[in-house]
Write a protein that holds these residues in place. Structure first.
Motif, PDB file in Angstrom:
ATOM      1  N   SER A  17       0.830  -1.200   0.000  1.00 10.37           N
ATOM      2  CA  SER A  17       0.000   0.000   0.000  1.00 10.37           C
ATOM      3  C   SER A  17       0.862   1.246   0.000  1.00 10.37           C
ATOM      4  CB  SER A  17      -0.900   0.026   1.237  1.00 10.37           C
ATOM      5  OG  SER A  17      -1.785  -1.070   1.262  1.00 10.37           O
ATOM      6  N   ARG A  19       0.086   5.771   0.283  1.00  8.87           N
ATOM      7  CA  ARG A  19      -0.871   6.870   0.374  1.00  8.87           C
ATOM      8  C   ARG A  19      -0.244   8.104  -0.237  1.00  8.87           C
ATOM      9  NH1 ARG A  19      -3.016  10.447   5.460  1.00  8.87           N
ATOM     10  NH2 ARG A  19      -5.193  10.695   4.812  1.00  8.87           N
ATOM     11  N   VAL A  48      -7.385   8.206 -12.824  1.00  8.43           N
ATOM     12  CA  VAL A  48      -7.474   7.155 -11.819  1.00  8.43           C
ATOM     13  C   VAL A  48      -8.756   7.326 -10.998  1.00  8.43           C
ATOM     14  CG1 VAL A  48      -6.414   6.191  -9.739  1.00  8.43           C
ATOM     15  CG2 VAL A  48      -4.978   6.913 -11.670  1.00  8.43           C
ATOM     16  N   TYR A  60     -14.154   6.293 -10.041  1.00  5.22           N
ATOM     17  CA  TYR A  60     -12.958   5.475 -10.102  1.00  5.22           C
ATOM     18  C   TYR A  60     -12.870   4.774 -11.448  1.00  5.22           C
ATOM     19  CZ  TYR A  60     -12.698   5.985  -5.025  1.00  5.22           C
ATOM     20  OH  TYR A  60     -12.608   6.511  -3.758  1.00  5.22           O
ATOM     21  N   VAL A  64      -8.999   0.380 -10.815  1.00  7.07           N
ATOM     22  CA  VAL A  64      -8.637   0.632  -9.421  1.00  7.07           C
ATOM     23  C   VAL A  64      -9.818   0.449  -8.462  1.00  7.07           C
ATOM     24  CG1 VAL A  64      -6.806   2.218 -10.074  1.00  7.07           C
ATOM     25  CG2 VAL A  64      -9.074   3.127  -9.457  1.00  7.07           C
ATOM     26  N   ARG A  67      -9.746  -1.021  -4.791  1.00 11.67           N
ATOM     27  CA  ARG A  67      -8.361  -1.015  -4.290  1.00 11.67           C
ATOM     28  C   ARG A  67      -7.919   0.378  -3.863  1.00 11.67           C
ATOM     29  NH1 ARG A  67      -4.202  -2.268  -7.604  1.00 11.67           N
ATOM     30  NH2 ARG A  67      -5.244  -1.480  -9.480  1.00 11.67           N
ATOM     31  N   PHE A  68      -8.346   1.406  -4.588  1.00 10.66           N
ATOM     32  CA  PHE A  68      -7.920   2.781  -4.318  1.00 10.66           C
ATOM     33  C   PHE A  68      -9.087   3.573  -3.749  1.00 10.66           C
ATOM     34  CE2 PHE A  68      -4.377   3.191  -7.786  1.00 10.66           C
ATOM     35  CZ  PHE A  68      -3.808   2.015  -7.326  1.00 10.66           C
ATOM     36  N   LEU A  81      -4.835   9.917  -2.050  1.00 13.90           N
ATOM     37  CA  LEU A  81      -5.168   8.698  -2.773  1.00 13.90           C
ATOM     38  C   LEU A  81      -4.575   7.532  -1.986  1.00 13.90           C
ATOM     39  CD1 LEU A  81      -6.536   7.537  -5.334  1.00 13.90           C
ATOM     40  CD2 LEU A  81      -4.242   7.437  -6.354  1.00 13.90           C
ATOM     41  N   MET A  83      -3.854   3.805  -1.809  1.00  9.42           N
ATOM     42  CA  MET A  83      -3.701   2.730  -2.792  1.00  9.42           C
ATOM     43  C   MET A  83      -3.359   1.432  -2.078  1.00  9.42           C
ATOM     44  SD  MET A  83      -1.664   4.754  -5.805  1.00  9.42           S
ATOM     45  CE  MET A  83      -0.123   4.799  -4.908  1.00  9.42           C
ATOM     46  N   LEU A  86      -1.579  -3.114  -4.351  1.00 10.88           N
ATOM     47  CA  LEU A  86      -0.909  -2.583  -5.536  1.00 10.88           C
ATOM     48  C   LEU A  86      -0.388  -3.709  -6.424  1.00 10.88           C
ATOM     49  CD1 LEU A  86       0.825   0.435  -3.866  1.00 10.88           C
ATOM     50  CD2 LEU A  86      -0.634   0.571  -5.891  1.00 10.88           C
ATOM     51  N   ASP A  90       0.304  -0.898 -11.748  1.00 12.26           N
ATOM     52  CA  ASP A  90       0.030   0.420 -11.164  1.00 12.26           C
ATOM     53  C   ASP A  90       1.256   1.328 -11.207  1.00 12.26           C
ATOM     54  OD1 ASP A  90      -1.902  -1.267  -8.655  1.00 12.26           O
ATOM     55  OD2 ASP A  90      -2.658  -0.155 -10.395  1.00 12.26           O
ATOM     56  N   TYR A  94       2.170   9.589 -10.842  1.00 11.38           N
ATOM     57  CA  TYR A  94       0.824   9.973 -10.434  1.00 11.38           C
ATOM     58  C   TYR A  94       0.752  11.486 -10.270  1.00 11.38           C
ATOM     59  CZ  TYR A  94      -0.595   5.140  -9.795  1.00 11.38           C
ATOM     60  OH  TYR A  94      -0.928   3.822 -10.010  1.00 11.38           O
TER      61      TYR A  94
END
Length: 126
Positions: A17, A19, A48, A60, A64, A67-68, A81, A83, A86, A90, A94
């Motif tokens: 993960s 963030r 995204v 979304y 994603v 998951r996000f 965001l 995430m 992953l 991915d 970003y």
């Protein structure tokens, strides 16, 4: 002058993960939709997730969903965001974006004419 600064990217193993954060400055953003985009190596930039000025709803991309999670803290002028789970797909840079026009958002809203950050790189290893 609007400034957006992304942070939180890095190298993570598949299944991990991250963030991402996007700190916004230059005006009050509480009335503006915001979004996260990404660009993988050799590919076009793609959206995204996006969130309207009021929060509560979000769009979304299919790849994603589940998951996000996109969220915003208007008191801090910050977009996030989260995430999870992953995948190597991915991997990419970003970017966060803010809409050019206040009080406008839809699932298909285009952020091209808005303001953009410089991006933060996410690398997911297999």
């Amino acid at each position: 002058q609007v400034q957006l600064v992304e942070s939180g990217g890095g190298l993570v193993q598949a299944g991990g993960s991250l963030r991402l954060s996007c700190a916004a400055s230059g005006r009050t953003f509480s009335n503006y939709a915001m979004a996260w985009f990404r660009q993988a190596p050799g590919k076009e930039r793609e959206i995204v997730a996006s969130i309207p000025w009021s929060g509560g709803y979000a769009y979304y991309a299919d790849f994603v969903k589940g998951r996000f999670t996109i969220s915003r803290d208007d008191a801090k002028n910050t977009l996030y965001l989260q995430m999870n789970s992953l995948k190597p797909d991915d991997t990419g840079v970003y970017y966060c974006a803010v809409a050019a026009t206040p009080l406008r958002w839809s699932n298909s809203y285009r952020f091209d004419s808005g303001s953009w950050g410089q991006g933060t790189r996410v690398t997911v290893s297999s």
